[in-house]
Structures are given as C-alpha cells and as structure tokens.
Design a protein around this motif. Sequence first.
Motif, PDB file in Angstrom:
ATOM      1  N   LEU A  69       0.762  -1.213  -0.030  1.00 19.59           N
ATOM      2  CA  LEU A  69      -0.133  -0.096   0.012  1.00 19.59           C
ATOM      3  C   LEU A  69       0.764   1.223   0.065  1.00 19.59           C
ATOM      4  N   LYS A  70       1.930   1.263   0.856  1.00 19.50           N
ATOM      5  CA  LYS A  70       2.825   2.407   0.832  1.00 19.50           C
ATOM      6  C   LYS A  70       3.449   2.690  -0.484  1.00 19.50           C
ATOM      7  N   ILE A  71       4.080   1.710  -1.053  1.00 16.86           N
ATOM      8  CA  ILE A  71       4.772   2.083  -2.212  1.00 16.86           C
ATOM      9  C   ILE A  71       3.894   2.527  -3.391  1.00 16.86           C
ATOM     10  N   LEU A  72       2.599   2.049  -3.287  1.00 12.68           N
ATOM     11  CA  LEU A  72       1.802   2.511  -4.474  1.00 12.68           C
ATOM     12  C   LEU A  72       0.885   3.885  -3.952  1.00 12.68           C
ATOM     13  N   GLY A  73       1.478   4.287  -2.736  1.00 13.08           N
ATOM     14  CA  GLY A  73       1.107   5.711  -2.323  1.00 13.08           C
ATOM     15  C   GLY A  73      -0.374   5.889  -1.865  1.00 13.08           C
ATOM     16  N   ILE A  74      -0.816   4.755  -1.439  1.00  3.48           N
ATOM     17  CA  ILE A  74      -2.153   4.715  -1.015  1.00  3.48           C
ATOM     18  C   ILE A  74      -2.268   5.088   0.452  1.00  3.48           C
ATOM     19  N   GLY A  75      -3.275   5.984   0.860  1.00  2.77           N
ATOM     20  CA  GLY A  75      -3.186   6.571   2.300  1.00  2.77           C
ATOM     21  C   GLY A  75      -4.371   7.189   2.585  1.00  2.77           C
ATOM     22  N   ALA A  76      -4.327   8.251   3.386  1.00  7.54           N
ATOM     23  CA  ALA A  76      -5.418   8.962   3.756  1.00  7.54           C
ATOM     24  C   ALA A  76      -6.343   9.568   2.665  1.00  7.54           C
ATOM     25  N   GLY A  77      -7.693   9.298   2.795  1.00 11.83           N
ATOM     26  CA  GLY A  77      -8.685  10.082   1.588  1.00 11.83           C
ATOM     27  C   GLY A  77      -8.871   8.786   0.862  1.00 11.83           C
ATOM     28  N   ASP A  78      -8.020   7.737   0.767  1.00 11.07           N
ATOM     29  CA  ASP A  78      -8.192   6.679  -0.401  1.00 11.07           C
ATOM     30  C   ASP A  78      -9.039   5.637   0.212  1.00 11.07           C
ATOM     31  N   GLU A  79      -9.657   4.896  -0.845  1.00 10.21           N
ATOM     32  CA  GLU A  79     -10.635   3.660  -0.606  1.00 10.21           C
ATOM     33  C   GLU A  79      -9.670   2.400  -1.321  1.00 10.21           C
TER      34      GLU A  79
END
Length: 374
Positions: A69-79
């Motif tokens: 998740l981190k390397i794909l840039g997925i974080g706050a505000g994402d589903e």
Amino acid sequence: MSTIPPLDLKRQYQMIGAEIDAAVLSVLASGAYIGGPGVQAFEQEFAKYVGTADAVGCNSGTDALYLALKILGIGAGDEVITTPFTFIATAEMISAAGAKPVLVDIYPDTYNIDLNKIVAAITPQTKAIMPVHLFGRPVDMTALMSIANAHNLKVIEDCAQSASAEWAGQKTGSIGHVGCFSFFPTKNLGGCGDGGAITLNDPAWSADARMYREHGSRMRYYHEVVGINSRLDAVQAAILSIKLRYLDKWTTGRQEVADRYQQLLANIPHIMLPKPTPAPGKSAWNQYTIRILDSADGSRRDAVRAKLQEAGIISMIYYPLPLHLQEVYQDLGYKQGDFPVTEEVSHQVLSIPMFPEITAEEQERVAYALKAAL
Ligand SMILES: *Cc1c(COP(=O)(O)O)cnc(C)c1O
C-alpha cells in the motif's frame, strides 16, 4: 487413537529436517543474521518461482500488505476494495496505511470476492482492489484485471494462502501490480517463525519497498519518509530457500489429498464440498473447507466440529466473524445483513485436516467421523 491435527509440521520436519538443520547451523556460524547474501538469494529464487522481476522480503504477510500500500502511495482519503471474508490483516493494513477498506461480498462456492459486485463499490476515492486468494484458491485474475484496468485501479494480491496457486498459467502474486506473501508456518511456504515478501516487476517500487522496510531510509541514517522495521532474517531465508524447492511437490500432494476427500465425502448429506477450481485455475489447497449446510446460526457446524474432536480430529473455523461485524470495524458503518453470503458462509465453514503428509487411512477416519456426526 492418535489425534489428526489440522496441519502437522512435525512430519514435514522429519522429512527435510537434516537439510534445515545444516542450513540453520551454517547461518549461525556465519555471524550474519540480518540481511546478507542468503536473504538476497532467497528473494531472487522466490521472484523467479513466482514469475516477477523482484521479491522484497519482510517480517510478515501483514507487513507485506502494508509495504504494498505504501509503495503505491495509498493513504488518507483513499479507498481500497476487498472482501469481508478474510483474515483481519487484509483490511487492517488498509486502515493502518490511513485508507478506508470498502467491502464487497463473496461467491458462495469459492469464498472469494464476487467480481460482479466490485464495480458498484467503486467511487472517485477508490485507488486499489485487494483480492484474497482465500484457502489457496485463485481469484479469476483475468476478469479482475480487466475491471481494475477499466477503472485505472491498482491491484494488490493477498497471496498469504496461495503460494504456488495459478491463474491462466501465471502464479498468483505475478498478475496484479504487487503480490503479498506470508511465510507464517501454516502457509504453503512457511518458515520456522514469521516472514513475508512482496513480489513485483517495477524496479522503482522495489527500491521504495526496500526503503520503507528500512525505516524509510535509502542511505543509512538518512530518512526520507516514516517507514517501518521489517526484515526477513537470514535464518528464515535459509529455511525458506530449502522449502521452496519442495513447494511444487507439496502442492501436488495437497491436490491428491483434496481429490481423495472429494471421493470419500461425495455422498454425505448436509455438506457442501469445495467446488473443483475451474480451468484455468490451479488451487494451492492451503485449506480444504467444507460447508455444513442447514446450519443457519452455526450451531449444527459447531456440533459437527465437537463430534470430530471427540473422534480425535481437529478441524478449524476460518473465519467465524466477518470483518464488517468485528468490533474494530463498527465505524465503517456496515451492519448485519450487508453481506449475506459472507454471513451465511461464516456459520457453515469447517476446514478439515489438510497437509501433504496426511495418510489415506487418516482421511478415511475423517470421512467416517464426518458421516457419523451428520
Ligand atoms: C496469514 C494471512 C495474512 C498475514 O500474514 P502474517 O504473516 O501472519 O502476518 C494476511 N492475509 C491472509 C489472507 C492471511 O491468511
């Protein structure tokens, strides 16, 4: 009468223990316990096995999901879309990364995410789909990738239970953008402790994963982001390199065990057997999971489980409480009835002993006890 466990790792150790002992002792004598050539060698062997350009080892399957998740840039505000019928780590790491898990019901016969229900769950915030190849049975990755590509979504495969499983001639973990594996001892490729890896093709993402697993650092003592400490240690890597050589043989053994159960259990009333994985899929059979029918509230299933136990047969319930009904996820706003297939299945599933070394006689004992219990 001896007990038949759900999985017997002592039997595996009896067969390959001498090789394991020698490999572990040589790591101990080497004085290099974290990182080093053994870890790099295993990463390369595992990537080659899965069919990706690279594999990045880490401390667990849970961390593998987090790193992906981190390397794909997925974080706050994402589903991120996933299934309510999985081990908690799948959704938990979506939350840990700061994103929101969005759940989609499952198929009643494979227990995998229902591909027909994904599109309705996509919103402008959706960044990725995280399919789980539950119990080792592959998701239809051809169909899933076409949904993901049509909506410009990333795909993170939770392969914790599916090492060696295939879809259309490709190993799970090589089809989505990132594959996440666990080497927990009960998985198909299990170490003697915790371990995990991600598999991927993009060299920039690989480098990012190595940075995130190393406290957000590319150069020692220089930190560019908040990372974690997640290493695959040299002892586990040495053990996994040996076990990887046996993985295909063990999967063939599991397939034979599954085939024998299909015959032995064919005519028992009130149970549903796993549906044979349709071509072009190949199951890794991490679990052999039947459904005890007419068990709307789980009581009949629980009674069968107790009777098996009296007969010395230990079965397991994966998973008794779907994610949307877990205390931790009450704030997602789901309620009872939102995922009817998952809820029904969670009252009926029973995973019976499944490991390559189980004997035909033991399987007959399981079948006999199941018949008696029903
Ligand atoms: C085991 C498992 C994980 C987590 O792996 P660990 O190595 O135990 O952290 C994640 N997802 C699924 C589906 C699992 O079965």
